[in-house]
Write a protein that holds these residues in place. Structure first.
Motif, PDB file in Angstrom:
ATOM      1  N   ASN A  14      -8.879  52.242 -46.634  1.00  0.00           N
ATOM      2  CA  ASN A  14      -8.207  53.542 -46.710  1.00  0.00           C
ATOM      3  C   ASN A  14      -6.896  53.543 -45.932  1.00  0.00           C
ATOM      4  OD1 ASN A  14      -9.700  55.427 -48.399  1.00  0.00           O
ATOM      5  ND2 ASN A  14     -11.383  55.139 -46.966  1.00  0.00           N
ATOM      6  N   LEU A  15      -6.863  52.837 -44.807  1.00  0.00           N
ATOM      7  CA  LEU A  15      -5.595  52.692 -44.093  1.00  0.00           C
ATOM      8  C   LEU A  15      -4.575  51.976 -44.974  1.00  0.00           C
ATOM      9  CD1 LEU A  15      -6.634  51.741 -40.441  1.00  0.00           C
ATOM     10  CD2 LEU A  15      -5.454  53.819 -41.165  1.00  0.00           C
ATOM     11  N   ALA A  16      -5.037  50.950 -45.703  1.00  0.00           N
ATOM     12  CA  ALA A  16      -4.140  50.205 -46.591  1.00  0.00           C
ATOM     13  C   ALA A  16      -3.583  51.104 -47.682  1.00  0.00           C
ATOM     14  CB  ALA A  16      -4.891  49.026 -47.210  1.00  0.00           C
ATOM     15  N   LYS A  17      -4.437  51.963 -48.265  1.00  0.00           N
ATOM     16  CA  LYS A  17      -3.964  52.888 -49.299  1.00  0.00           C
ATOM     17  C   LYS A  17      -2.921  53.849 -48.745  1.00  0.00           C
ATOM     18  CE  LYS A  17      -8.320  52.882 -51.886  1.00  0.00           C
ATOM     19  NZ  LYS A  17      -9.508  53.692 -52.285  1.00  0.00           N
ATOM     20  N   GLN A  18      -3.205  54.399 -47.576  1.00  0.00           N
ATOM     21  CA  GLN A  18      -2.270  55.345 -46.980  1.00  0.00           C
ATOM     22  C   GLN A  18      -0.945  54.661 -46.658  1.00  0.00           C
ATOM     23  OE1 GLN A  18      -1.567  58.174 -43.040  1.00  0.00           O
ATOM     24  NE2 GLN A  18      -3.433  56.950 -43.152  1.00  0.00           N
ATOM     25  N   ALA A  19      -1.034  53.429 -46.137  1.00  0.00           N
ATOM     26  CA  ALA A  19       0.170  52.711 -45.732  1.00  0.00           C
ATOM     27  C   ALA A  19       1.077  52.421 -46.922  1.00  0.00           C
ATOM     28  CB  ALA A  19      -0.215  51.416 -45.028  1.00  0.00           C
ATOM     29  N   THR A  20       0.488  51.957 -48.028  1.00  0.00           N
ATOM     30  CA  THR A  20       1.323  51.636 -49.194  1.00  0.00           C
ATOM     31  C   THR A  20       2.007  52.877 -49.744  1.00  0.00           C
ATOM     32  OG1 THR A  20      -0.613  51.815 -50.642  1.00  0.00           O
ATOM     33  CG2 THR A  20      -0.045  49.620 -49.830  1.00  0.00           C
ATOM     34  N   GLU A  21       1.327  54.010 -49.667  1.00  0.00           N
ATOM     35  CA  GLU A  21       1.937  55.258 -50.137  1.00  0.00           C
ATOM     36  C   GLU A  21       3.083  55.700 -49.239  1.00  0.00           C
ATOM     37  OE1 GLU A  21      -2.203  57.014 -52.138  1.00  0.00           O
ATOM     38  OE2 GLU A  21      -1.377  57.904 -50.298  1.00  0.00           O
ATOM     39  N   ASP A  23       5.251  53.509 -47.966  1.00  0.00           N
ATOM     40  CA  ASP A  23       6.229  52.408 -48.042  1.00  0.00           C
ATOM     41  C   ASP A  23       6.042  51.372 -46.950  1.00  0.00           C
ATOM     42  OD1 ASP A  23       7.440  53.529 -50.314  1.00  0.00           O
ATOM     43  OD2 ASP A  23       8.693  54.836 -49.070  1.00  0.00           O
ATOM     44  N   ILE A  24       4.825  51.176 -46.527  1.00  0.00           N
ATOM     45  CA  ILE A  24       4.497  50.084 -45.603  1.00  0.00           C
ATOM     46  C   ILE A  24       3.853  48.971 -46.415  1.00  0.00           C
ATOM     47  CG2 ILE A  24       3.137  49.394 -43.590  1.00  0.00           C
ATOM     48  CD1 ILE A  24       3.214  52.318 -42.670  1.00  0.00           C
ATOM     49  N   ASP A  25       4.453  47.793 -46.388  1.00  0.00           N
ATOM     50  CA  ASP A  25       3.897  46.659 -47.122  1.00  0.00           C
ATOM     51  C   ASP A  25       2.642  46.165 -46.419  1.00  0.00           C
ATOM     52  OD1 ASP A  25       5.962  46.724 -48.970  1.00  0.00           O
ATOM     53  OD2 ASP A  25       7.231  45.398 -47.767  1.00  0.00           O
ATOM     54  N   VAL A  26       1.545  46.032 -47.173  1.00  0.00           N
ATOM     55  CA  VAL A  26       0.260  45.665 -46.589  1.00  0.00           C
ATOM     56  C   VAL A  26      -0.230  44.349 -47.171  1.00  0.00           C
ATOM     57  CG1 VAL A  26      -2.140  46.324 -46.231  1.00  0.00           C
ATOM     58  CG2 VAL A  26      -0.354  48.088 -46.241  1.00  0.00           C
ATOM     59  N   VAL A  27      -0.596  43.450 -46.277  1.00  0.00           N
ATOM     60  CA  VAL A  27      -1.256  42.209 -46.651  1.00  0.00           C
ATOM     61  C   VAL A  27      -2.604  42.198 -45.952  1.00  0.00           C
ATOM     62  CG1 VAL A  27      -1.139  39.692 -46.673  1.00  0.00           C
ATOM     63  CG2 VAL A  27       0.965  41.037 -46.798  1.00  0.00           C
ATOM     64  N   GLY A  28      -3.676  42.047 -46.738  1.00  0.00           N
ATOM     65  CA  GLY A  28      -5.005  42.121 -46.156  1.00  0.00           C
ATOM     66  C   GLY A  28      -5.853  40.910 -46.471  1.00  0.00           C
ATOM     67  N   CYS A  29      -6.894  40.727 -45.674  1.00  0.00           N
ATOM     68  CA  CYS A  29      -7.890  39.681 -45.898  1.00  0.00           C
ATOM     69  C   CYS A  29      -9.257  40.336 -45.978  1.00  0.00           C
ATOM     70  CB  CYS A  29      -7.888  38.655 -44.768  1.00  0.00           C
ATOM     71  SG  CYS A  29      -6.406  37.627 -44.699  1.00  0.00           S
ATOM     72  N   ASP A  30     -10.039  39.921 -46.978  1.00  0.00           N
ATOM     73  CA  ASP A  30     -11.362  40.510 -47.123  1.00  0.00           C
ATOM     74  C   ASP A  30     -12.263  39.553 -47.889  1.00  0.00           C
ATOM     75  OD1 ASP A  30     -12.569  43.363 -46.575  1.00  0.00           O
ATOM     76  OD2 ASP A  30     -13.375  42.740 -48.506  1.00  0.00           O
ATOM     77  N   THR A  31     -13.563  39.757 -47.724  1.00  0.00           N
ATOM     78  CA  THR A  31     -14.542  38.922 -48.429  1.00  0.00           C
ATOM     79  C   THR A  31     -14.661  39.299 -49.899  1.00  0.00           C
ATOM     80  OG1 THR A  31     -16.292  40.445 -47.715  1.00  0.00           O
ATOM     81  CG2 THR A  31     -15.896  38.497 -46.346  1.00  0.00           C
ATOM     82  N   GLY A  41      -0.731  47.984 -54.823  1.00  0.00           N
ATOM     83  CA  GLY A  41       0.326  47.143 -54.272  1.00  0.00           C
ATOM     84  C   GLY A  41      -0.051  46.369 -53.034  1.00  0.00           C
ATOM     85  N   VAL A  42      -1.310  46.449 -52.624  1.00  0.00           N
ATOM     86  CA  VAL A  42      -1.759  45.693 -51.459  1.00  0.00           C
ATOM     87  C   VAL A  42      -1.978  44.238 -51.850  1.00  0.00           C
ATOM     88  CG1 VAL A  42      -3.567  45.442 -49.704  1.00  0.00           C
ATOM     89  CG2 VAL A  42      -2.864  47.729 -50.485  1.00  0.00           C
TER      90      VAL A  42
END
Length: 336
Positions: A14-21, A23-31, A41-42
């Motif tokens: 949810n932080l990633a969704k909020q960030a992309t909206e 204009d914060i570019d998000v790169v994440g790692c997950d299983t 756009g994440v």
């Protein structure tokens, strides 16, 4: 602005969704693949691909850990710092024990990497629309990530608390207060349900949500849960991750009285049926000294109900209040 997020579950996702909206570019790692995030756009990398994460972020890198407390934090921290540079910032957004956070900060600072214990409150809704952050760590590290956290926080919901460990400490106290408030509201429900009046719980909590002294998000959540069709089927069992236990243990060590928070934790234990023998032992002793019956007794129940004496007060305790010889703290210690 760029942000790396390790762990894209209910909070990190949810932080990633909020960030992309915003204009914060998000790169994440997950299983997991997380297609709902890639559609927004994440950039989602495989779990443990910290080299790829590092390559996609410009220094000074800002990385948020959304992982369960415990050894997993140490393991992931050890792996990720191999791919970070001096001046990068790692934020632990979980409910880690603050003394662990102090130890971890010392460890990564040996490599010139900032470690911020970033207590995060608001649950998934807050992560999605505006969280509350309580941050501990070096001021210089906080200044690097402050613009990002400011974007992701609700108005007034960002605070640099102080040195390493202070953010997670304040968040843990916050969780203890939360437990006490939950228990108080729950006991209110118990009283309303057991009272002499056939009140509508939903209407009562709606009323309390509008201008009352106890108006709060938790009261509103109780109102909303009562409205759910399956509210009556909610199990009488409360689960938790145990971090408030640490707070109670620390309070005992420091002889800090926190009766409400302590009892709220005990009530969780009781909800799980963890007392297999205590009530049996009480029943046995009561039978021994007073031949009280084992198990339920209709006669005893009738006596308990009909034996009540109404309109009894304790006003007599105040009758001689002016003549009472009260022991005050200064008398105990011999102060003037």
């Amino acid at each position: 602005m760029e942000l790396g997020i390790i762990g894209l579950g209910s909070i990190g996702g949810n932080l990633a969704k909020q960030a992309t909206e915003k204009d914060i570019d998000v790169v994440g790692c997950d299983t997991a693949d997380r297609p709902e995030l890639t559609e927004k756009g994440v950039t989602v990398l495989d779990s443990g691909d910290y080299e790829g994460l590092s390559e996609r972020l410009d220094p000074p890198r800002a990385i948020y850990l959304s992982l369960p407390a415990g050894e997993l934090i140490d393991d992931e921290l050890e792996s990720i710092t191999e791919h970070l540079d001096e001046g990068d910032v790692v934020m632990d957004g979980g409910n880690s024990f603050w003394r662990d956070s102090m130890r971890r900060e010392e460890r990564v600072w040996e490599d010139g990497i900032y470690y911020l214990d970033t207590g995060t409150s608001g649950g998934p809704p807050g992560a999605r629309h505006g969280a509350c952050f309580m941050v501990g760590g070096k001021e210089e590290g906080f200044e690097i990530v402050e613009p990002i956290l400011d974007e992701l926080s609700v108005e007034g919901g960002l605070l640099h608390v102080g040195p390493p460990g202070s953010g997670h400490f304040v968040k843990l106290v916050h969780n203890g207060v939360e437990f006490g408030m939950l228990q108080s509201i729950a006991e209110g429900v118990e009283l309303l349900e057991a009272g002499d009046f056939d009140v509508d719980l939903e209407e009562v909590f709606t009323n309390w949500s509008n201008g009352s002294v106890i108006q709060s998000w938790l009261v509103e959540l109780m109102r909303d849960q009562i409205r759910e069709d399956n509210y009556a089927d909610v199990p009488n069992y409360v689960e938790d991750t145990g971090e408030v236990n640490w707070l109670v243990q620390e309070a005992f060590k420091g002889e800090t009285p926190i009766p409400v928070i302590s009892q709220s934790v005990i009530e969780l234990f009781k909800s799980r049926g963890n007392q297999e023998h205590a009530y049996q032992a009480i029943a046995a002793m009561r039978h021994g000294f007073g031949t009280h019956p084992f198990g339920e007794s209709e006669d005893i129940l009738e006596e308990r109900v009909t034996g009540r004496v109404d309109n009894v007060s304790r006003d007599h305790l105040a009758q001689d209040r002016e003549n009472m010889d009260t022991v005050r703290p200064k008398d105990r210690f011999g102060d003037e």
